[in-house]
Design a protein around this motif. Structure first.
Motif, PDB file in Angstrom:
ATOM      1  N   HIS A  15       0.841  -1.205   0.000  1.00  0.00           N
ATOM      2  CA  HIS A  15       0.000   0.000   0.000  1.00  0.00           C
ATOM      3  C   HIS A  15       0.869   1.245   0.000  1.00  0.00           C
ATOM      4  CE1 HIS A  15      -3.590  -2.303   0.553  1.00  0.00           C
ATOM      5  NE2 HIS A  15      -3.192  -2.806   1.701  1.00  0.00           N
ATOM      6  N   THR A  16       1.812   1.246   0.896  1.00  0.00           N
ATOM      7  CA  THR A  16       2.676   2.413   1.046  1.00  0.00           C
ATOM      8  C   THR A  16       3.534   2.615  -0.194  1.00  0.00           C
ATOM      9  OG1 THR A  16       2.693   2.072   3.419  1.00  0.00           O
ATOM     10  CG2 THR A  16       4.412   3.477   2.516  1.00  0.00           C
ATOM     11  N   LEU A  17       3.996   1.532  -0.778  1.00  0.00           N
ATOM     12  CA  LEU A  17       4.796   1.649  -2.002  1.00  0.00           C
ATOM     13  C   LEU A  17       3.995   2.322  -3.111  1.00  0.00           C
ATOM     14  CD1 LEU A  17       6.694  -1.761  -1.987  1.00  0.00           C
ATOM     15  CD2 LEU A  17       7.699   0.531  -1.873  1.00  0.00           C
ATOM     16  N   ARG A  18       2.760   1.877  -3.273  1.00  0.00           N
ATOM     17  CA  ARG A  18       1.920   2.500  -4.302  1.00  0.00           C
ATOM     18  C   ARG A  18       1.639   3.947  -3.938  1.00  0.00           C
ATOM     19  NH1 ARG A  18      -0.617  -3.062  -5.466  1.00  0.00           N
ATOM     20  NH2 ARG A  18      -1.772  -2.969  -3.522  1.00  0.00           N
ATOM     21  N   PHE A  19       1.371   4.190  -2.678  1.00  0.00           N
ATOM     22  CA  PHE A  19       1.121   5.544  -2.186  1.00  0.00           C
ATOM     23  C   PHE A  19       2.321   6.451  -2.473  1.00  0.00           C
ATOM     24  CE2 PHE A  19       1.700   8.367   1.571  1.00  0.00           C
ATOM     25  CZ  PHE A  19       0.692   9.279   1.278  1.00  0.00           C
ATOM     26  N   TYR A  20       3.505   5.994  -2.159  1.00  0.00           N
ATOM     27  CA  TYR A  20       4.714   6.787  -2.402  1.00  0.00           C
ATOM     28  C   TYR A  20       4.861   7.099  -3.894  1.00  0.00           C
ATOM     29  CZ  TYR A  20       6.716   6.515   2.318  1.00  0.00           C
ATOM     30  OH  TYR A  20       6.972   6.666   3.671  1.00  0.00           O
ATOM     31  N   GLU A  21       4.535   6.122  -4.715  1.00  0.00           N
ATOM     32  CA  GLU A  21       4.663   6.357  -6.153  1.00  0.00           C
ATOM     33  C   GLU A  21       3.670   7.435  -6.596  1.00  0.00           C
ATOM     34  OE1 GLU A  21       4.360   2.817  -8.427  1.00  0.00           O
ATOM     35  OE2 GLU A  21       4.418   3.876 -10.351  1.00  0.00           O
ATOM     36  N   ARG A  22       2.427   7.322  -6.136  1.00  0.00           N
ATOM     37  CA  ARG A  22       1.412   8.340  -6.446  1.00  0.00           C
ATOM     38  C   ARG A  22       1.886   9.716  -6.003  1.00  0.00           C
ATOM     39  NH1 ARG A  22      -3.022   5.105  -4.684  1.00  0.00           N
ATOM     40  NH2 ARG A  22      -3.334   6.216  -2.735  1.00  0.00           N
ATOM     41  N   GLU A  23       2.547   9.735  -4.864  1.00  0.00           N
ATOM     42  CA  GLU A  23       3.015  10.993  -4.293  1.00  0.00           C
ATOM     43  C   GLU A  23       4.250  11.531  -5.003  1.00  0.00           C
ATOM     44  OE1 GLU A  23       1.584  12.782  -1.394  1.00  0.00           O
ATOM     45  OE2 GLU A  23       0.008  11.640  -2.383  1.00  0.00           O
ATOM     46  N   GLY A  24       4.716  10.798  -5.969  1.00  0.00           N
ATOM     47  CA  GLY A  24       5.856  11.295  -6.744  1.00  0.00           C
ATOM     48  C   GLY A  24       7.185  11.167  -6.029  1.00  0.00           C
ATOM     49  N   LEU A  25       7.303  10.143  -5.193  1.00  0.00           N
ATOM     50  CA  LEU A  25       8.543  10.013  -4.438  1.00  0.00           C
ATOM     51  C   LEU A  25       9.607   9.195  -5.154  1.00  0.00           C
ATOM     52  CD1 LEU A  25       7.075  11.367  -2.195  1.00  0.00           C
ATOM     53  CD2 LEU A  25       7.819   9.584  -0.629  1.00  0.00           C
ATOM     54  N   LEU A  26       9.237   8.606  -6.287  1.00  0.00           N
ATOM     55  CA  LEU A  26      10.249   7.802  -6.976  1.00  0.00           C
ATOM     56  C   LEU A  26      10.946   8.608  -8.063  1.00  0.00           C
ATOM     57  CD1 LEU A  26       8.139   5.475  -5.833  1.00  0.00           C
ATOM     58  CD2 LEU A  26       9.907   4.113  -6.944  1.00  0.00           C
ATOM     59  N   ALA A  27      12.235   8.422  -8.118  1.00  0.00           N
ATOM     60  CA  ALA A  27      13.062   9.203  -9.035  1.00  0.00           C
ATOM     61  C   ALA A  27      12.543   9.099 -10.475  1.00  0.00           C
ATOM     62  CB  ALA A  27      14.514   8.755  -8.947  1.00  0.00           C
ATOM     63  N   GLN A  28      12.214   7.882 -10.885  1.00  0.00           N
ATOM     64  CA  GLN A  28      11.537   7.752 -12.178  1.00  0.00           C
ATOM     65  C   GLN A  28      10.350   6.809 -12.005  1.00  0.00           C
ATOM     66  OE1 GLN A  28      15.133   7.304 -12.590  1.00  0.00           O
ATOM     67  NE2 GLN A  28      15.270   5.164 -11.940  1.00  0.00           N
ATOM     68  N   PRO A  29       9.341   6.981 -12.870  1.00  0.00           N
ATOM     69  CA  PRO A  29       8.165   6.101 -12.753  1.00  0.00           C
ATOM     70  C   PRO A  29       8.590   4.645 -12.851  1.00  0.00           C
ATOM     71  CG  PRO A  29       8.186   7.307 -14.853  1.00  0.00           C
ATOM     72  CD  PRO A  29       9.222   7.919 -13.969  1.00  0.00           C
ATOM     73  N   VAL A  30       8.012   3.830 -12.002  1.00  0.00           N
ATOM     74  CA  VAL A  30       8.367   2.409 -11.980  1.00  0.00           C
ATOM     75  C   VAL A  30       7.964   1.756 -13.308  1.00  0.00           C
ATOM     76  CG1 VAL A  30       8.069   0.248 -10.757  1.00  0.00           C
ATOM     77  CG2 VAL A  30       7.956   2.393  -9.505  1.00  0.00           C
TER      78      VAL A  30
END
Lengths: 141, 141
Positions: A15-30
């Motif tokens: 859940h948190t991983l998806r949440f972090y991605e939505r929040e734009g926390l990943l350097a590039q889109p997975v």
DNA sequence: GTAGATTCTAGAGTCGGCTCTAAGTCAAAC
DNA sequence: GTTTGACTTAGAGCCGACTCTAGAATCTAC
């Protein structure tokens, strides 16, 4: 690597991983595989490690996102990144100092109770003078 | 002392002071003057100082309340109080250790950017290996 | 005595950071 | 071929810790 495996390795929930991605926390889109499933690279996991550390040191998600955006934007904004990091470092240092003060207080009280549990029982719970300097005697055992 | 004065001295807002009282964080109920206005003693302020420190070190309000209740209950539960304090001290120590790790990471990155801003511009943002041990070379500049 | 600041209560609202649900897709095992 | 389990999305829900609002009462200064 699947989201489940990354969850396992990072300690974050899926859940948190998806949440972090939505929040734009990943350097590039997975990247996505076959059926639209997320496929994480080692670099993604490493970056998540950085995010986790930043979070653990009290950086709000919005700041992490801002930093991530700078990194994503590529070369040319190193000064800005540096400013973000330095600012956060100051906050971390302040926080450590604060924690140190707390530790002193707690250790003092622990010692007090440890002593009391061996010896006496007429001492009253007290507080450290924290705001003024007007010691009134009766508050400090 | 009025609630406003206490707010000034503690740095808490009057809202928060009332909130803390509702939450049972004060060792004893605040005295009331003439028109039902709160009248704080020095001891109240000192106790608030302790609460603030506990909060600042990450103790949740429920735990602070629990500790407060033990103190309010009077003599006889010193062992319990000690347990609460010791447990919290462990958490504080863990937190300090975690902060230390974060500080290392941040300091490392700060140094990296400081160096880069003087010299070169082809290094790519990287992450510290945080979960596995499989260094793949390309991630660490 | 009146204006303006401070206080009171009860209760609603906000915000950050997750955390979970529902309804659906897909791959592999039986 | 169907069941199991991991995955998908969009969006709702939750929790801790405040923070604010409304409407009334009370203090302080002039």
């Amino acid at each position: 690597m699947s989201i489940g495996q990354v969850a396992e390795r990072t300690g974050l929930s899926v859940h948190t991983l998806r949440f972090y991605e939505r929040e734009g926390l990943l350097a590039q889109p997975v990247r996505r595989g076959s059926a639209g499933h997320r496929v994480y690279s080692e670099d993604d996991v490493d970056w998540l490690g950085v995010c986790i550390r930043l979070r653990a040191s009290g950086m709000p998600l919005t700041d992490i996102r801002r930093y991530t955006e700078l990194v994503r934007a590529g070369q040319g904004n190193e000064a800005e990144r540096l400013a973000v990091l330095r600012e956060h470092r100051e906050r971390v240092l302040a926080q450590m100092h604060e924690l140190d003060e707390c530790l002193k207080l707690i250790t003092h009280k622990v010692a007090l109770y440890e002593g009391r549990l061996g010896l006496r029982d007429d001492v009253v719970e007290c507080a450290q003078p924290a705001f003024n300097g007007a010691s009134r005697g009766r508050a400090a055992p």
